[in-house]
Every structure is written in C-alpha cells, then in structure tokens.
Design an enzyme around this catalytic site. Structure first.
Site, PDB file in Angstrom:
ATOM      1  N   LYS A   1       0.891  -1.236  -0.092  1.00  0.00           N
ATOM      2  CA  LYS A   1      -0.246   0.467  -0.248  1.00  0.00           C
ATOM      3  C   LYS A   1       0.973   1.319  -0.409  1.00  0.00           C
ATOM      4  O   LYS A   1       0.522   1.819  -1.406  1.00  0.00           O
ATOM      5  CB  LYS A   1      -0.714  -0.175   0.851  1.00  0.00           C
ATOM      6  CG  LYS A   1      -1.688  -0.800   0.828  1.00  0.00           C
ATOM      7  CD  LYS A   1      -2.813  -1.371   2.682  1.00  0.00           C
ATOM      8  CE  LYS A   1      -2.054  -1.131   3.730  1.00  0.00           C
ATOM      9  NZ  LYS A   1      -1.260  -2.298   3.881  1.00  0.00           N
TER      10      LYS A   1
ATOM     11  N   ARG B   1      -9.577  -0.489   9.481  1.00  0.00           N
ATOM     12  CA  ARG B   1      -9.179  -1.073   9.599  1.00  0.00           C
ATOM     13  C   ARG B   1      -9.983  -2.087  10.268  1.00  0.00           C
ATOM     14  O   ARG B   1      -9.809  -3.661  10.633  1.00  0.00           O
ATOM     15  CB  ARG B   1      -7.808  -1.090  10.695  1.00  0.00           C
ATOM     16  CG  ARG B   1      -6.582  -1.301   9.720  1.00  0.00           C
ATOM     17  CD  ARG B   1      -5.135  -1.413   9.769  1.00  0.00           C
ATOM     18  NE  ARG B   1      -3.863  -1.884  10.044  1.00  0.00           N
ATOM     19  CZ  ARG B   1      -3.251  -1.762   9.479  1.00  0.00           C
ATOM     20  NH1 ARG B   1      -2.855  -0.337   9.168  1.00  0.00           N
ATOM     21  NH2 ARG B   1      -2.352  -1.863   9.438  1.00  0.00           N
TER      22      ARG B   1
ATOM     23  N   ARG C   1      11.627  -5.661   3.980  1.00  0.00           N
ATOM     24  CA  ARG C   1      11.269  -4.166   4.128  1.00  0.00           C
ATOM     25  C   ARG C   1      12.449  -3.381   4.588  1.00  0.00           C
ATOM     26  O   ARG C   1      12.467  -2.802   6.374  1.00  0.00           O
ATOM     27  CB  ARG C   1       9.847  -4.185   4.528  1.00  0.00           C
ATOM     28  CG  ARG C   1       9.921  -2.253   4.896  1.00  0.00           C
ATOM     29  CD  ARG C   1       8.007  -1.543   5.602  1.00  0.00           C
ATOM     30  NE  ARG C   1       7.210  -2.602   6.127  1.00  0.00           N
ATOM     31  CZ  ARG C   1       5.608  -2.513   6.322  1.00  0.00           C
ATOM     32  NH1 ARG C   1       5.281  -1.965   5.261  1.00  0.00           N
ATOM     33  NH2 ARG C   1       5.479  -3.288   7.309  1.00  0.00           N
TER      34      ARG C   1
ATOM     35  N   ARG D   1      11.865  -1.189  10.977  1.00  0.00           N
ATOM     36  CA  ARG D   1      10.984  -0.777  11.889  1.00  0.00           C
ATOM     37  C   ARG D   1      10.490  -2.344  12.660  1.00  0.00           C
ATOM     38  O   ARG D   1      11.176  -3.375  12.766  1.00  0.00           O
ATOM     39  CB  ARG D   1       9.119  -1.088  11.219  1.00  0.00           C
ATOM     40  CG  ARG D   1       8.973   0.544  10.538  1.00  0.00           C
ATOM     41  CD  ARG D   1       7.418   0.594   9.748  1.00  0.00           C
ATOM     42  NE  ARG D   1       6.323  -0.793  10.018  1.00  0.00           N
ATOM     43  CZ  ARG D   1       5.526  -0.783  10.014  1.00  0.00           C
ATOM     44  NH1 ARG D   1       4.854  -0.103   8.672  1.00  0.00           N
ATOM     45  NH2 ARG D   1       4.705  -1.574  10.537  1.00  0.00           N
TER      46      ARG D   1
ATOM     47  N   ARG E   1      -0.116  -9.300  13.290  1.00  0.00           N
ATOM     48  CA  ARG E   1      -0.742  -8.836  12.731  1.00  0.00           C
ATOM     49  C   ARG E   1      -1.379  -9.825  11.600  1.00  0.00           C
ATOM     50  O   ARG E   1      -2.468  -8.333  11.077  1.00  0.00           O
ATOM     51  CB  ARG E   1       0.858  -7.965  11.882  1.00  0.00           C
ATOM     52  CG  ARG E   1       1.027  -6.805  12.721  1.00  0.00           C
ATOM     53  CD  ARG E   1       3.107  -6.427  12.684  1.00  0.00           C
ATOM     54  NE  ARG E   1       2.466  -5.458  10.980  1.00  0.00           N
ATOM     55  CZ  ARG E   1       3.913  -5.326  10.762  1.00  0.00           C
ATOM     56  NH1 ARG E   1       4.681  -5.700  10.766  1.00  0.00           N
ATOM     57  NH2 ARG E   1       3.949  -4.938   9.607  1.00  0.00           N
TER      58      ARG E   1
HETATM   59  P1  ADP Z   1       1.773  -2.353   7.978  1.00  0.00           P
HETATM   60  O1  ADP Z   1       0.685  -1.846   6.566  1.00  0.00           O
HETATM   61  O2  ADP Z   1       2.776  -2.999   7.412  1.00  0.00           O
HETATM   62  O3  ADP Z   1       1.163  -2.933   8.882  1.00  0.00           O
HETATM   63  P2  ADP Z   1       1.011   0.069   9.179  1.00  0.00           P
HETATM   64  O4  ADP Z   1       2.102   0.663   9.257  1.00  0.00           O
HETATM   65  O5  ADP Z   1      -0.033   0.451   8.714  1.00  0.00           O
HETATM   66  O6  ADP Z   1       1.892  -0.751   8.987  1.00  0.00           O
HETATM   67  O7  ADP Z   1       0.822  -0.071  10.525  1.00  0.00           O
HETATM   68  C1  ADP Z   1       1.650  -0.104  11.671  1.00  0.00           C
HETATM   69  C2  ADP Z   1       1.063  -0.756  13.058  1.00  0.00           C
HETATM   70  O8  ADP Z   1       0.388   0.917  13.301  1.00  0.00           O
HETATM   71  C3  ADP Z   1       0.169  -1.371  13.148  1.00  0.00           C
HETATM   72  O9  ADP Z   1      -0.057  -3.019  13.617  1.00  0.00           O
HETATM   73  C4  ADP Z   1      -1.362  -0.916  14.120  1.00  0.00           C
HETATM   74  O10 ADP Z   1      -1.329  -1.541  15.446  1.00  0.00           O
HETATM   75  C5  ADP Z   1      -1.409   0.082  13.963  1.00  0.00           C
HETATM   76  N1  ADP Z   1      -2.052   0.714  13.085  1.00  0.00           N
HETATM   77  C6  ADP Z   1      -1.861   1.475  11.966  1.00  0.00           C
HETATM   78  N2  ADP Z   1      -3.305   2.316  11.682  1.00  0.00           N
HETATM   79  C7  ADP Z   1      -3.956   1.959  12.251  1.00  0.00           C
HETATM   80  C8  ADP Z   1      -5.567   1.525  11.748  1.00  0.00           C
HETATM   81  N3  ADP Z   1      -6.476   2.288  11.278  1.00  0.00           N
HETATM   82  N4  ADP Z   1      -5.948   0.782  13.064  1.00  0.00           N
HETATM   83  C9  ADP Z   1      -5.665   0.099  14.092  1.00  0.00           C
HETATM   84  N5  ADP Z   1      -3.664   0.370  13.928  1.00  0.00           N
HETATM   85  C10 ADP Z   1      -3.218   0.657  13.266  1.00  0.00           C
HETATM   86  P1  ADP Z   2       2.002  -1.680   3.419  1.00  0.00           P
HETATM   87  O1  ADP Z   2       2.176  -0.470   2.990  1.00  0.00           O
HETATM   88  O2  ADP Z   2       1.134  -2.218   2.678  1.00  0.00           O
HETATM   89  O3  ADP Z   2       2.040  -2.391   4.950  1.00  0.00           O
HETATM   90  P2  ADP Z   2       4.672  -1.787   1.826  1.00  0.00           P
HETATM   91  O4  ADP Z   2       4.590  -0.920   0.153  1.00  0.00           O
HETATM   92  O5  ADP Z   2       5.586  -1.111   3.306  1.00  0.00           O
HETATM   93  O6  ADP Z   2       3.350  -2.251   2.855  1.00  0.00           O
HETATM   94  O7  ADP Z   2       5.603  -3.093   1.212  1.00  0.00           O
HETATM   95  C1  ADP Z   2       6.160  -3.570   2.355  1.00  0.00           C
HETATM   96  C2  ADP Z   2       7.270  -4.438   1.796  1.00  0.00           C
HETATM   97  O8  ADP Z   2       7.158  -5.341   0.328  1.00  0.00           O
HETATM   98  C3  ADP Z   2       8.211  -3.431   1.068  1.00  0.00           C
HETATM   99  O9  ADP Z   2       9.503  -3.772   1.466  1.00  0.00           O
HETATM  100  C4  ADP Z   2       8.309  -3.251  -0.044  1.00  0.00           C
HETATM  101  O10 ADP Z   2       9.454  -2.768  -0.978  1.00  0.00           O
HETATM  102  C5  ADP Z   2       7.892  -4.203  -0.865  1.00  0.00           C
HETATM  103  N1  ADP Z   2       6.675  -4.392  -1.865  1.00  0.00           N
HETATM  104  C6  ADP Z   2       5.594  -3.410  -1.923  1.00  0.00           C
HETATM  105  N2  ADP Z   2       5.087  -4.615  -3.155  1.00  0.00           N
HETATM  106  C7  ADP Z   2       5.953  -4.526  -3.951  1.00  0.00           C
HETATM  107  C8  ADP Z   2       5.932  -6.244  -5.013  1.00  0.00           C
HETATM  108  N3  ADP Z   2       4.866  -5.745  -5.548  1.00  0.00           N
HETATM  109  N4  ADP Z   2       6.377  -7.234  -4.722  1.00  0.00           N
HETATM  110  C9  ADP Z   2       7.452  -7.653  -3.906  1.00  0.00           C
HETATM  111  N5  ADP Z   2       7.340  -6.671  -3.568  1.00  0.00           N
HETATM  112  C10 ADP Z   2       7.042  -5.749  -2.559  1.00  0.00           C
END
Ligand code: ADP
Ligand code: ADP
Ligand code: ZN
Length: 213
Positions: free
Chosen positions: A13, A88, A127, A160, A171
C-alpha cells in the site's frame, strides 16, 4: 479524488501510494506513519499506541478515529487524499463514512492489493523504511538506488521495530479477523476493486492506474 488502498500488512500500500501522490498530487494519509511520528515525538498518544504496535495488535479505534478526523480537516485534503492503512475495523469504516458525509464528500475507490499470507513474511522482514519520510523499500524486491539511502529524500533507511517474524503472525491474525470484513462492507458500497498485488511493483502500479482511468 478520494482513494483508499486496502490490503494485508506488507501488501504494498505505502509503495503504491507514492505513485498516486505524484500522479494526482494529493496527500497520502498513513495512520501507521502518523503513529510512528507520534512515537518519535514521545507524545502521550504515541507512547500509548506503541504498546499495541510492538505486539502487532491494532491501536484502539477511538485513537485512530481522532487522528483521521484531525487529518482530513487539514487544507491539503481539499482536492482529495489517499488513505493507507485506514480503516482497519468496521467501527473505523463506519466513522469514516459519517465523517465524509459530514464533509459532503465520498470515497471514489477502494483498491485492494491482494497478496496471500505466504508472501507477507518475506516482504515484511526485508522491508526498510525511510527514517525521515516513511518511504518503503525492500532489500531484495524493491531496493533503493543507493544502499540505506532514501530515493525520495536521502533520509537513512531503517528496519521498523515491529517488522519481525514474530509480530507478522499477530498482524496477519488482526488483518484476517478485524480488517478483512471490510471487503464485504466496501463491496456493498460499490467502490471495491481488487488487484493482484504479487506482481512486480511497476506492474501493480500499471494495473492500479488503469483501474482509475
Ligand atoms: P503495515 O501496513 O505493515 O501493517 P502500518 O504502518 O500500516 O503497517 O501499521 C503499523 C501498526 O500501526 C499496526 O500494526 C497497528 O498497530 C497500527 N495501526 C496503523 N493503522 C491502524 C489503524 N487504522 N487501526 C489500528 N491500528 C493501526
Ligand atoms: P504496506 O504499506 O501495505 O504495509 P509496503 O508498501 O510497505 O506495504 O510494502 C511492504 C514491503 O514489500 C516493502 O519492503 C516493499 O518494498 C515491498 N513490496 C511492495 N510492493 C511489492 C511488490 N509488488 N513485489 C515485491 N515486493 C513489494
Ligand atoms: Zn525518505
């Protein structure tokens, strides 16, 4: 254009949001980034949220809804925005509908990046994010041009704290039990589109742009 990127943690995303920012000139609203900034600033809200994030649990709805309410009221959201990682839970989605209806705006599209669980661990453990702007890279699948340096702002890339194999499990559990029900919610609202998020980053970007034109 009011958009939402939807998908499991690590689905891509944040990566795809960067392309939408450039194409449509609208801000990305990542609740994860906002929470990490609050932790860096050591605010009360950040310190409280950190406990949940470190365990791979969702932060309580009331905190998240408060963040979004303030953020959507900022002037840069007037021409549209890209929601990333919000909502979420069903209560978050319902609050968003209410908030948007009060603002007399609506969601144009929810784009789901479909990535099966078996891909997620590798994506999350590889990542690296920018310590300054939050941009996301991957050591193998999406490396930065220069090692450990952000392509966008030259900030230092870091891992992270919650990006480890242990928290990924909880998660993903949170995603399947609390977030996946939103698929039905947005399908009923006629705004839900699904893309294959396992393709290469650039392929997913093409599919996403096509789905918006
Ligand atoms: P990822 O896409 O890898 O899950 P995010 O950066 O979106 O990572 O979220 C990291 C953490 O922040 C989540 O595991 C959760 O603890 C918290 N978080 C983020 N967005 C939300 C949300 N909309 N509702 C609840 N918790 C959230
Ligand atoms: P989200 O915001 O949904 O948690 P990220 O955009 O941070 O996800 O992507 C998660 C990890 O996967 C990052 O290390 C990113 O560089 C990698 N990634 C994102 N899109 C792709 C893809 N299409 N194929 C392989 N790796 C990807
Ligand atoms: Zn950066």
């Amino acid at each position: 254009m009011n958009l939402m990127l939807f998908g499991a943690p690590g689905a891509g995303k944040g990566t795809q949001a960067k392309f939408l920012i450039e194409k449509y000139n609208i801000p990305q609203i990542s609740t994860g980034d906002i929470l990490r900034a609050a932790i860096a600033d050591k605010t009360d809200m950040g310190m409280e949220a950190k406990k949940f994030m470190d365990e791979g649990k969702l932060v309580p709805d009331s905190t998240i809804i408060g963040i979004i309410k303030d953020r959507l009221a900022e002037s840069d959201c007037k021409e549209g925005f890209i929601l990333d990682g919000f909502p979420r839970t069903l209560p978050q989605a319902e609050s968003l509908n209410e908030l948007m209806s009060n603002m007399e705006i609506s969601l144009d599209k929810v784009i789901s990046l479909n990535v099966p669980d078996e891909f997620i661990v590798g994506r999350i453990t590889g990542r690296r994010i920018c310590s300054k702007c939050g941009a996301s890279f991957h050591v193998e699948f999406n490396p930065s041009k220069e090692e450990n340096v952000c392509d966008y702002c030259s900030g230092e890339l870091i891992t992270r704290k919650d990006d480890n194999a242990e928290t990924v499990k909880s998660r993903l559990e949170a995603y399947h039990s609390q977030t996946a029900p939103l698929i039905d919610f947005y399908t009923k609202m006629n705004v839900f589109t699904e893309l294959d998020g396992t393709k290469d980053v650039s392929e997913v970007t093409k599919d996403m742009i096509n789905s918006l034109s």
